[in-house]
Every structure is written in structure tokens, then in C-alpha cells.
Design a protein around this motif. Sequence first.
Motif, PDB file in Angstrom:
ATOM      1  N   TYR A 378       0.863  -1.185   0.000  1.00 60.97           N
ATOM      2  CA  TYR A 378       0.000   0.000   0.000  1.00 60.97           C
ATOM      3  C   TYR A 378       0.894   1.226   0.000  1.00 60.97           C
ATOM      4  CZ  TYR A 378      -3.261   3.593   1.522  1.00 60.97           C
ATOM      5  OH  TYR A 378      -3.997   4.752   1.607  1.00 60.97           O
ATOM      6  N   ASP A 379       0.844   1.991  -1.100  1.00 62.92           N
ATOM      7  CA  ASP A 379       1.759   3.116  -1.286  1.00 62.92           C
ATOM      8  C   ASP A 379       1.120   4.455  -0.943  1.00 62.92           C
ATOM      9  OD1 ASP A 379       4.334   3.994  -1.951  1.00 62.92           O
ATOM     10  OD2 ASP A 379       3.706   4.579  -3.965  1.00 62.92           O
ATOM     11  N   GLY A 380      -0.094   4.448  -0.403  1.00 66.63           N
ATOM     12  CA  GLY A 380      -0.689   5.702   0.048  1.00 66.63           C
ATOM     13  C   GLY A 380      -1.661   6.312  -0.949  1.00 66.63           C
ATOM     14  N   LEU A 381      -1.934   7.615  -0.766  1.00 64.81           N
ATOM     15  CA  LEU A 381      -2.944   8.337  -1.547  1.00 64.81           C
ATOM     16  C   LEU A 381      -2.297   9.111  -2.694  1.00 64.81           C
ATOM     17  CD1 LEU A 381      -5.125   9.747   1.380  1.00 64.81           C
ATOM     18  CD2 LEU A 381      -5.525   7.674   0.033  1.00 64.81           C
ATOM     19  N   TYR A 382      -2.941   9.032  -3.841  1.00 63.19           N
ATOM     20  CA  TYR A 382      -2.524   9.749  -5.041  1.00 63.19           C
ATOM     21  C   TYR A 382      -3.697  10.559  -5.570  1.00 63.19           C
ATOM     22  CZ  TYR A 382       1.785   6.935  -5.675  1.00 63.19           C
ATOM     23  OH  TYR A 382       3.018   6.354  -5.535  1.00 63.19           O
ATOM     24  N   LYS A 383      -3.414  11.487  -6.476  1.00 61.74           N
ATOM     25  CA  LYS A 383      -4.451  12.173  -7.254  1.00 61.74           C
ATOM     26  C   LYS A 383      -4.119  12.035  -8.730  1.00 61.74           C
ATOM     27  CE  LYS A 383      -6.459  15.547  -4.083  1.00 61.74           C
ATOM     28  NZ  LYS A 383      -6.847  16.977  -3.891  1.00 61.74           N
ATOM     29  N   ILE A 384      -5.180  11.877  -9.542  1.00 60.94           N
ATOM     30  CA  ILE A 384      -4.991  11.729 -10.983  1.00 60.94           C
ATOM     31  C   ILE A 384      -4.834  13.120 -11.579  1.00 60.94           C
ATOM     32  CG2 ILE A 384      -5.886  10.697 -13.103  1.00 60.94           C
ATOM     33  CD1 ILE A 384      -7.646   8.918 -11.366  1.00 60.94           C
ATOM     34  N   GLN A 385      -3.678  13.374 -12.140  1.00 64.43           N
ATOM     35  CA  GLN A 385      -3.367  14.704 -12.636  1.00 64.43           C
ATOM     36  C   GLN A 385      -3.771  14.894 -14.089  1.00 64.43           C
ATOM     37  OE1 GLN A 385       0.876  16.336 -13.263  1.00 64.43           O
ATOM     38  NE2 GLN A 385       0.364  16.998 -11.185  1.00 64.43           N
ATOM     39  N   ASN A 386      -3.710  13.812 -14.865  1.00 66.60           N
ATOM     40  CA  ASN A 386      -3.953  13.951 -16.301  1.00 66.60           C
ATOM     41  C   ASN A 386      -4.337  12.601 -16.883  1.00 66.60           C
ATOM     42  OD1 ASN A 386      -4.142  15.141 -18.790  1.00 66.60           O
ATOM     43  ND2 ASN A 386      -1.941  15.246 -19.172  1.00 66.60           N
ATOM     44  N   SER A 387      -4.961  12.621 -18.072  1.00 67.83           N
ATOM     45  CA  SER A 387      -5.301  11.389 -18.781  1.00 67.83           C
ATOM     46  C   SER A 387      -5.186  11.630 -20.274  1.00 67.83           C
ATOM     47  CB  SER A 387      -6.714  10.924 -18.413  1.00 67.83           C
ATOM     48  OG  SER A 387      -7.679  11.836 -18.886  1.00 67.83           O
ATOM     49  N   TRP A 388      -4.896  10.582 -21.032  1.00 68.18           N
ATOM     50  CA  TRP A 388      -4.788  10.680 -22.484  1.00 68.18           C
ATOM     51  C   TRP A 388      -4.910   9.287 -23.086  1.00 68.18           C
ATOM     52  CZ3 TRP A 388      -0.851  11.051 -19.010  1.00 68.18           C
ATOM     53  CH2 TRP A 388       0.208  10.160 -19.139  1.00 68.18           C
ATOM     54  N   VAL A 389      -4.920   9.242 -24.401  1.00 67.71           N
ATOM     55  CA  VAL A 389      -4.992   7.984 -25.146  1.00 67.71           C
ATOM     56  C   VAL A 389      -3.733   7.874 -25.988  1.00 67.71           C
ATOM     57  CG1 VAL A 389      -6.252   6.632 -26.864  1.00 67.71           C
ATOM     58  CG2 VAL A 389      -7.508   8.051 -25.223  1.00 67.71           C
ATOM     59  N   GLU A 390      -3.133   6.669 -25.983  1.00 66.23           N
ATOM     60  CA  GLU A 390      -1.952   6.460 -26.814  1.00 66.23           C
ATOM     61  C   GLU A 390      -1.968   5.038 -27.370  1.00 66.23           C
ATOM     62  OE1 GLU A 390       1.667   5.026 -23.933  1.00 66.23           O
ATOM     63  OE2 GLU A 390       1.228   7.187 -23.926  1.00 66.23           O
ATOM     64  N   LYS A 391      -1.120   4.817 -28.376  1.00 69.76           N
ATOM     65  CA  LYS A 391      -1.012   3.504 -28.993  1.00 69.76           C
ATOM     66  C   LYS A 391      -0.131   2.604 -28.126  1.00 69.76           C
ATOM     67  CE  LYS A 391      -3.207   4.166 -32.992  1.00 69.76           C
ATOM     68  NZ  LYS A 391      -4.369   3.368 -33.413  1.00 69.76           N
ATOM     69  N   ALA A 392      -0.612   1.418 -27.824  1.00 68.29           N
ATOM     70  CA  ALA A 392       0.179   0.451 -27.074  1.00 68.29           C
ATOM     71  C   ALA A 392       1.065  -0.333 -28.028  1.00 68.29           C
ATOM     72  CB  ALA A 392      -0.742  -0.485 -26.292  1.00 68.29           C
ATOM     73  N   LYS A 393       1.876  -1.228 -27.481  1.00 66.43           N
ATOM     74  CA  LYS A 393       2.732  -2.061 -28.322  1.00 66.43           C
ATOM     75  C   LYS A 393       1.913  -2.926 -29.267  1.00 66.43           C
ATOM     76  CE  LYS A 393       6.435  -2.303 -24.879  1.00 66.43           C
ATOM     77  NZ  LYS A 393       7.214  -3.183 -23.957  1.00 66.43           N
ATOM     78  N   SER A 394       0.687  -3.223 -28.881  1.00 61.80           N
ATOM     79  CA  SER A 394      -0.195  -4.026 -29.729  1.00 61.80           C
ATOM     80  C   SER A 394      -0.708  -3.251 -30.925  1.00 61.80           C
ATOM     81  CB  SER A 394      -1.379  -4.527 -28.897  1.00 61.80           C
ATOM     82  OG  SER A 394      -2.153  -3.422 -28.423  1.00 61.80           O
ATOM     83  N   GLY A 395      -0.548  -1.920 -30.903  1.00 65.28           N
ATOM     84  CA  GLY A 395      -1.044  -1.087 -31.992  1.00 65.28           C
ATOM     85  C   GLY A 395      -2.429  -0.538 -31.757  1.00 65.28           C
ATOM     86  N   PHE A 396      -3.037  -0.870 -30.633  1.00 63.43           N
ATOM     87  CA  PHE A 396      -4.390  -0.414 -30.336  1.00 63.43           C
ATOM     88  C   PHE A 396      -4.347   0.675 -29.264  1.00 63.43           C
ATOM     89  CE2 PHE A 396      -5.003  -4.564 -32.215  1.00 63.43           C
ATOM     90  CZ  PHE A 396      -6.105  -4.381 -33.025  1.00 63.43           C
ATOM     91  N   ASN A 397      -5.439   1.419 -29.170  1.00 65.02           N
ATOM     92  CA  ASN A 397      -5.514   2.553 -28.248  1.00 65.02           C
ATOM     93  C   ASN A 397      -5.734   2.089 -26.813  1.00 65.02           C
ATOM     94  OD1 ASN A 397      -5.219   4.463 -30.297  1.00 65.02           O
ATOM     95  ND2 ASN A 397      -7.422   4.518 -30.707  1.00 65.02           N
ATOM     96  N   VAL A 398      -4.977   2.691 -25.896  1.00 66.04           N
ATOM     97  CA  VAL A 398      -5.175   2.434 -24.469  1.00 66.04           C
ATOM     98  C   VAL A 398      -5.251   3.768 -23.746  1.00 66.04           C
ATOM     99  CG1 VAL A 398      -3.963   0.217 -24.504  1.00 66.04           C
ATOM    100  CG2 VAL A 398      -2.705   2.298 -23.984  1.00 66.04           C
ATOM    101  N   PHE A 399      -5.988   3.780 -22.644  1.00 66.41           N
ATOM    102  CA  PHE A 399      -6.079   4.975 -21.814  1.00 66.41           C
ATOM    103  C   PHE A 399      -4.897   5.014 -20.852  1.00 66.41           C
ATOM    104  CE2 PHE A 399     -10.518   4.213 -22.997  1.00 66.41           C
ATOM    105  CZ  PHE A 399     -10.867   5.470 -23.478  1.00 66.41           C
ATOM    106  N   LYS A 400      -4.350   6.183 -20.646  1.00 71.51           N
ATOM    107  CA  LYS A 400      -3.250   6.387 -19.713  1.00 71.51           C
ATOM    108  C   LYS A 400      -3.656   7.439 -18.695  1.00 71.51           C
ATOM    109  CE  LYS A 400       0.006   3.688 -21.488  1.00 71.51           C
ATOM    110  NZ  LYS A 400       0.762   2.668 -20.742  1.00 71.51           N
TER     111      LYS A 400
END
Length: 705
Positions: A378-400
Motif C-alpha cells: 500500500y503506497d498511500g494516496l494519489y491524485k490523478i493529474q492527467n489522462s490521455w490515449v496512446e497507442k500500445a505495443k499491440s497497436g491499439f488505443n489504451v487509456f493512460k
Amino acid sequence: MEHHFGQDAAPASGSFDKTRVLNVKPLRTLVPVFPSPSNPASSSTPQGGAPFVCVSPSGPFPSGVAPFYPFFISPESQRLSEQNAQTPTGQRVPAAPISAAVPINSFRTPTGAANGDVGSSRRSARSRGQVTEEDGYSNVEMDEVDVEDGTGTGRSKRKSQKKAKGRRSGGSADVDPDAVAADILKSLNPMVFDVLNQPEGSRDSVAYTLMIYEVMRRKLGQIEDSTRAANSGAKRPDLKAGTLMMNKGIRTNSKKRIGAVPGVEVGDIFYFRFELCLVGLHAPSMAGIDYIGSKTSQEEEPLAVSIVSSGGYEDNVEDGDVLIYSGQGGVNRDKGASDQKLERGNLALEKSVHRGNEVRVIRGLRDVQHPTGKVYVYDGLYKIQNSWVEKAKSGFNVFKYKLVRLPGQPQAYMIWKSIQQWTEKSASRAGVILPDLTSGAENVPVCLVNDVDNEKGPAYFTYIPTLKNLRPTAPVDSSAGCSCVGGCQPNNFNCPCIQRNGGYLPYSAASLIADLKSVIYECGPSCQCPPNCRNRVSQGGLKFRLEVFRTKNKGWGLRAWDAIRAGTFICEYAGEVIDNARVEELGGDNEDDYIFDSTRIYQQLEVFPGDTEAPKIPSPLYISAINEGNVARFMNHSCSPNVLWRPVIRENKNESDLHIAFYAIRHIPPMMELTYDYGIVLPLKVGQRKKKCLCGSGKCRGYFC
């Protein structure tokens, strides 16, 4: 054109005569008609036909009847089966070989699963390639296999679990998990239930929940280990224990929440996903994203509350305070990869970006002791600062998603990163005085560290790895030992070492102490089993990378670079065996800081009230580590210890071979001090010196003596 089928022809549509419907029964209620033994001709068998014969798939087979696929059975197996059937009732015998019979449904072609899911379940929520039940929990195995025997495939085991049901050993009784759980719960201190019934969790409720789970899991594993055939599939006692506890309400923090979980501290470690469920840290036992519904105006939107990053996806975990987390879905072993969709967990993470709520982060790291397993930190509390979509090694879109750790929290994951750097020599450990305090006497070096003051080291002593007994005594119970040349096996009930332990091996396949027996009987010099026998756990020396370090106010202490799993052997108490007269003499000279006294009164596990006294051993044992000893001499006292001791008797027909071994009470994170309860001497003597306790525990007694 009209078609007439005789008297029973169905009436035309709209004129169906319901009074003519006969008594219809389901097919499963039909019973075969057997011929009467006294008058076979009276049966309904057609003239000249053979009588109806019903044969068990595993035989025995009468003349003219042969086994059919997949129930082939050898004549030898049939003969052994018939012999076992003649065994007197109540006598426990080793399991007989079984046929190669397997359930028909195990030959079924598995259906494809979408987005990497492992089969269907009611209202399944497909999350990062896993399936959970509608309440966020699941009884199917995890994608990252939690390992009891140090092995795993890294794939879902739902299908294997079904197959395992057909592999039980003939003649062995199935384990009744409910009965095992009832016995364990009956032995609990009543105050445990009072703590668990509180609406808000606490440090005690978390500790009690995890301890009960560990005891139940290990006991189920021990029983199943002794009843299944060699090399048969694991039966996952971790899932059985977790399910039992969930069904019986033995858990804490059952209500989902955003933010910190009461009783769970940053840096706590877990070895099973079900442990995260039971303490309320992360509800799904498989899914990587946990979320709740939150009302905003007229609509309810999902918000993420916790995530588990354990290497299943392309997550960037190099930065200790920043985590680049990949969304769920888009993985299917049958249909290949596809674009991820903005739904369920992905949608919850996206909503949390805009709401700015805290998200708990649990990191799954490789278990150094069992490389195919994982440790969840358990590494504690985080906040999500940003999100985007990029191509994975498979060539398909993944959310980051970019998560940033909130400042001011204790270190957790960064401790693991630092130890990794020390191990790889990419960074040096600050304050090292000696790289190996043992001078090569142990399998692994033990460094001496002081980053607190200018003290150069403890008083001189000679390091010895085991007990030194200059005046050995004859054994109380003489034993010739076992003849298990290949090592003791859990289902070998003729093994005398197993018999002395109540019919079970005291250790699991992962070398964990299986239950809380007061005395452990290990194989010894009189046994023919090899040094790697699983009943010689305490004889292999140190397995963990330990360090003796300078504390702020308690002198020298002991801690480990590695995570230590509950039930694991840590070390024995080495030194010179002395008598009571010598103990009195050293006590009078105030030199008893390095003396182990087995006659003291101990409160080692408050969860189980029966474990409040010193374990029953054949004779008192006093060990002095003043001049000669090992790392155990540096373990400090605590009124809330994380280590307990157990007497270990090794099979030796020539002399008494009694040792003191230390085991982890609970999971211990790296760099946490190892402590045990020194106990107290009762009755207190007039003028007896009490020592001030500095353990800092909330349950500190204030002194020990």
C-alpha cells in the motif's frame, strides 16, 4: 391438407384439450427399471434381450462389460480400490491410486472471453482482464496467482479449479472448510468480535482480521495438503478462507470510501488479493480498479477509490512519486487486442481526473523469496493529474492516467526501490560499519549499520549460528527418526515425524508454520531424510537479508531488507545452554540482557487466549548469548511484537535436541524492526529489577522483567 395421427393426434391450434395432458415429469426424475433377481423373466426386458445392468464408471466390471472413455481403469487400480474398500472403518490410510476418470465437462471447449475476461459471472465487471461478482468480490482465482507453493502460471485458474474437483485421492475424506472455520472461530478471544463489530475500522481490527485469515488459510492448506495425491493441483485455501470469512462477516471496513482506510497504514504489505478485500483497502479480489457511485445533481457517476498496479499492463512505475497507469480492457487471449473503451473502471478514473478525489494506490511487486508470486504494497494516496490515449505495443488505443503521490506520507514503495539499488550496488547503504557481522558464518551476510550516532558497534561477542550445549542430556522420548529417504511427504501417515506432529507436517510447501502448535517436532540427526526435507525448516540457517542497526533509544536492533511473510521462520536463538543457577548469577550482575528464559510468562497472540503461557516443553531451557550468539540476541522487546518463538525438538536418539525458533506473527515490511515479547517472571521476587519498556506500542505494559 389434414394429417391424422390416430387417437392421440394433437387438436388444431386454439382448441387444445388440457384435460388430456398426461402426468409429465422432468427427465431427471425417471428411474431405470431393474429385473427382479428371483424372476428375471418378469422384467420388462424384451424377450431374448440382455437384462439391464448398471455399472459404476470405475468398476468393478462384470463379464461382457468393459470400461469406456474417459473412464479407463487398470486392473491394478481396480484391485487396490477393492482392497481399500475392505479397510476397517475409522482407520486413516494413505490415499489409494485413482482412475484416470475426469468429469465430462472438463472436455468442453472453453468459450471465448471478451476483453481478456476469464469466463462469465452474474453481472460481471470486466476489469483489466479479470472478473468480479456484482458485489465487487469473486471466488475465482486471480490473474496474478497468489502463491502458496512458490509456483504459478500467471493465467486464470477457473477452468483448472473445475478439473481439480475430479482429482481427489481415493479413500481420502474431503476437507469441510466450515468445520475448520468453526473450530478456529470458537478459539478466538471474545473481545476480537467486539473490535470487529465496530462501525469504523482500527489498527486492531485490521490486525485481527488478517491474523484470523492467515490461521484459517494455513490450517485449510495443511489439511488439504495431507489428503491430496502428490503433484495434484492446488486447492487454493486462500480463496476458501477468504470466502468463509466474507460469508461469516469476519472483516473490517466493509463500507467503501474515498481516501484513507482506518487501520491500514502506508507501507503495509499483503500477499493475497483477498487480504485487500477483507480489510477494505481494495474490494475486487481480481479487478485492478475499484470505484463507487457518486451523486452529482441528478445523475450518478463513478469515481475511482483504489487501483492495483501489478505489472499486468504497460504501467510506468519507475518514479516513486508518479505512476503512469494503463486503463482496463483491450486484451483478449482468444480474439486478440482491441481498443479500450471509456467505461466502468476507465470511466471512473476519467471522472476522478475532473473531481480531483484521492485514489489509493497498491503496487504489486515481485516476491524475492518466491519469484513467481507477488507482494502487494500500500503506497498511500494519489491524485490523478492527467489522462490521455496512446497507442500500445499491440497497436491499439489504451487509456493512460498520470497519478501523483500526495506529499507528507511515509515512504513505502521508495523503500523497496532503495533496497533494490543497494542490492544492485547502484547506490550504497549509508552508515554501514561492517558488511558482514557473521564473518561468513551464515548463508547470507548480515550488515552492521549506524546512521543515528557515533557508536562503532555492540560489545564484542563471538558469532555462532546455532545452539551450543556443553552438557547434553538424554532425550525424554527416544526416537529412531524417520526413513523418508526422499524427504517427508504430507500424505505419508506412516512417517513417525508426522505422527509426532499430530498427523500433519508442521510446515507448508512454502516453509510456513502451518498452525500454532506449542511444540514443533522436526526431523533431526536420527532421520534418513535429506537436508532439504520440508520438515527441517529451522536447520537451514538465515534466508533473509538482515541488518543489525542502531536505534534511537533502545540500543541495537534487528530488521530485514526483505519482506517477511506471516508464519515464516526467521532465525533461532543461538548461544550457550546454561542452568538456572547460572541464570540467577547473571541476573544478580545485571548481565541478563542476552539471556533467553523459556519459563517466562508470555502473551504472544492476544487473538487466541489459550496462547498466553510459555509453550509446554520437556524441560526448562536457558540460553546465554552474552559471549556467543547470533542475530537473535539483537531482537528487542515489544508489548505488540511481530515475531513469536516456538520450541523445536529435532529427532535425536542420542541426546535432547531442543531449540528455540522465531517465526513472523504477521506480514513484516522491509526495514521494520523485528521484536518479540520477552515475557515476565511470575511471581515477582522482592527487590526484583523491572526494566522500563520503550517499545512505544499503544498496548505497552510500561515495563518488562
